[in-house]
Motif scaffolding. Structure first.
Motif, mmCIF file in Angstrom:
data_model
loop_
_atom_site.group_PDB
_atom_site.id
_atom_site.type_symbol
_atom_site.label_atom_id
_atom_site.label_comp_id
_atom_site.label_asym_id
_atom_site.label_seq_id
_atom_site.Cartn_x
_atom_site.Cartn_y
_atom_site.Cartn_z
ATOM 1 N N SER A 15 10.310 -10.825 5.765
ATOM 2 C CA SER A 15 11.501 -10.400 4.921
ATOM 3 C C SER A 15 12.225 -11.550 4.453
ATOM 4 O O SER A 15 12.012 -12.606 4.711
ATOM 5 N N HIS A 16 13.271 -11.389 3.758
ATOM 6 C CA HIS A 16 13.912 -12.270 2.873
ATOM 7 C C HIS A 16 14.800 -13.031 4.176
ATOM 8 O O HIS A 16 14.741 -14.296 4.117
ATOM 9 N N ASP A 17 15.269 -12.435 4.980
ATOM 10 C CA ASP A 17 16.140 -13.023 6.024
ATOM 11 C C ASP A 17 15.170 -13.840 7.021
ATOM 12 O O ASP A 17 15.273 -14.907 7.636
ATOM 13 N N GLN A 18 13.934 -13.052 7.424
ATOM 14 C CA GLN A 18 13.060 -13.920 8.153
ATOM 15 C C GLN A 18 12.654 -15.357 7.702
ATOM 16 O O GLN A 18 12.388 -16.230 8.436
ATOM 17 N N CYS A 19 12.495 -15.462 6.209
ATOM 18 C CA CYS A 19 12.019 -16.407 5.533
ATOM 19 C C CYS A 19 13.045 -17.633 5.573
ATOM 20 O O CYS A 19 12.704 -18.731 6.041
ATOM 21 N N LEU A 20 14.486 -17.243 5.327
ATOM 22 C CA LEU A 20 15.438 -18.051 5.517
ATOM 23 C C LEU A 20 15.549 -18.559 6.824
ATOM 24 O O LEU A 20 15.725 -19.870 7.041
ATOM 25 N N PRO A 42 22.864 -19.901 4.264
ATOM 26 C CA PRO A 42 22.749 -18.370 4.775
ATOM 27 C C PRO A 42 23.375 -17.427 3.562
ATOM 28 O O PRO A 42 24.250 -17.771 3.242
ATOM 29 N N HIS A 43 22.512 -16.556 3.386
ATOM 30 C CA HIS A 43 23.224 -15.588 2.404
ATOM 31 C C HIS A 43 22.451 -14.295 2.449
ATOM 32 O O HIS A 43 21.535 -14.111 3.064
ATOM 33 N N GLN A 44 23.017 -13.092 1.817
ATOM 34 C CA GLN A 44 22.462 -11.808 1.975
ATOM 35 C C GLN A 44 21.642 -11.741 0.805
ATOM 36 O O GLN A 44 21.601 -12.124 -0.282
ATOM 37 N N TYR A 45 20.497 -10.719 0.957
ATOM 38 C CA TYR A 45 19.500 -10.546 0.018
ATOM 39 C C TYR A 45 20.254 -9.474 -1.051
ATOM 40 O O TYR A 45 20.835 -8.698 -0.539
ATOM 41 N N LYS A 46 19.826 -9.739 -2.218
ATOM 42 C CA LYS A 46 20.353 -8.979 -3.263
ATOM 43 C C LYS A 46 18.920 -8.675 -4.135
ATOM 44 O O LYS A 46 18.400 -9.644 -4.499
ATOM 45 N N GLU A 62 12.357 -3.000 1.465
ATOM 46 C CA GLU A 62 13.273 -4.336 1.544
ATOM 47 C C GLU A 62 12.068 -5.263 1.048
ATOM 48 O O GLU A 62 10.904 -4.909 0.867
ATOM 49 N N GLU A 63 12.678 -6.316 0.368
ATOM 50 C CA GLU A 63 11.869 -7.193 -0.222
ATOM 51 C C GLU A 63 11.191 -8.092 0.727
ATOM 52 O O GLU A 63 11.458 -8.244 1.763
ATOM 53 N N HIS A 64 9.853 -8.240 0.367
ATOM 54 C CA HIS A 64 8.950 -9.416 1.089
ATOM 55 C C HIS A 64 8.526 -10.443 0.367
ATOM 56 O O HIS A 64 8.486 -10.261 -0.739
#
Length: 127
Positions: free
Chosen positions: A47-52, A97-101, A114-116
Motif C-alpha cells: 500500500s501507499h502507507d507501507q511504501c512510505l 508523512p502524508h495521507q494517500y489521496k 486501495e492504491e497499491h
C-alpha cells in the motif's frame, strides 16, 4: 551486468514503451535465470502507507557518499541503473508523512479500492 538477464528483463517490460501489466508474459526458466542474476524478483504489492514506511525506514541507512559514489561510478562504467540513485535519494529526502489521496488518473488500485504501488528496492551495499 549479465547481458542475457538484462535482455530478459527488457523483453518482459519494454516494447516501444512500457508493456501493460495485463500483457506481460515470461516463461519460468527465463524468469528464474534473470532472478538468479539479481535483475528480476517476485512481484511485491504494498500500500501507499507501507511504501512510505519502508522509505522512511531505509533512508537513514543510506549515506550521501554512497549515493554520490554510485552516481559518479555510473558515468564511467555506463551502469545506468546506478545513475538514478541521485534523484531517488533526494526525492526520498523531501518526502514527509502524508495521507494517500486517490489520483484521478490512477490505475493501480486493488480490489479493495486501495492504491497499491509496485516497488523495486536497490541495496546500495552492492555498489
Amino acid at each position: 551486468m549479465d547481458k542475457k538477464a538484462k535482455n530478459i528483463l527488457f523483453k518482459t517490460y519494454w516494447k516501444n514503451g512500457w508493456i501493460d501489466d495485463n500483457a506481460i508474459q515470461i516463461n519460468g526458466a527465463d524468469f528464474e535465470y534473470a532472478k538468479s542474476k539479481g535483475l528480476m524478483f517476485e512481484p511485491l504489492t504494498i500500500s501507499h502507507d507501507q511504501c512510505l514506511d519502508k522509505i522512511f525506514e531505509i533512508l537513514p541507512t543510506i549515506s550521501i557518499d554512497k549515493v554520490a559514489t554510485a552516481f559518479l561510478s555510473s558515468l564511467s562504467n555506463r551502469r545506468l541503473d546506478w545513475r538514478s540513485s541521485l534523484a531517488s535519494y533526494f526525492i526520498a529526502k523531501q518526502l514527509v508523512p502524508h495521507q494517500y489521496k486517490k489520483a484521478v488518473s490512477g490505475q493501480s488500485f486493488g480490489e479493495d479500492g486501495e492504491e497499491h504501488t509496485r516497488v523495486i528496492l536497490v541495496e546500495f551495499a552492492e555498489i
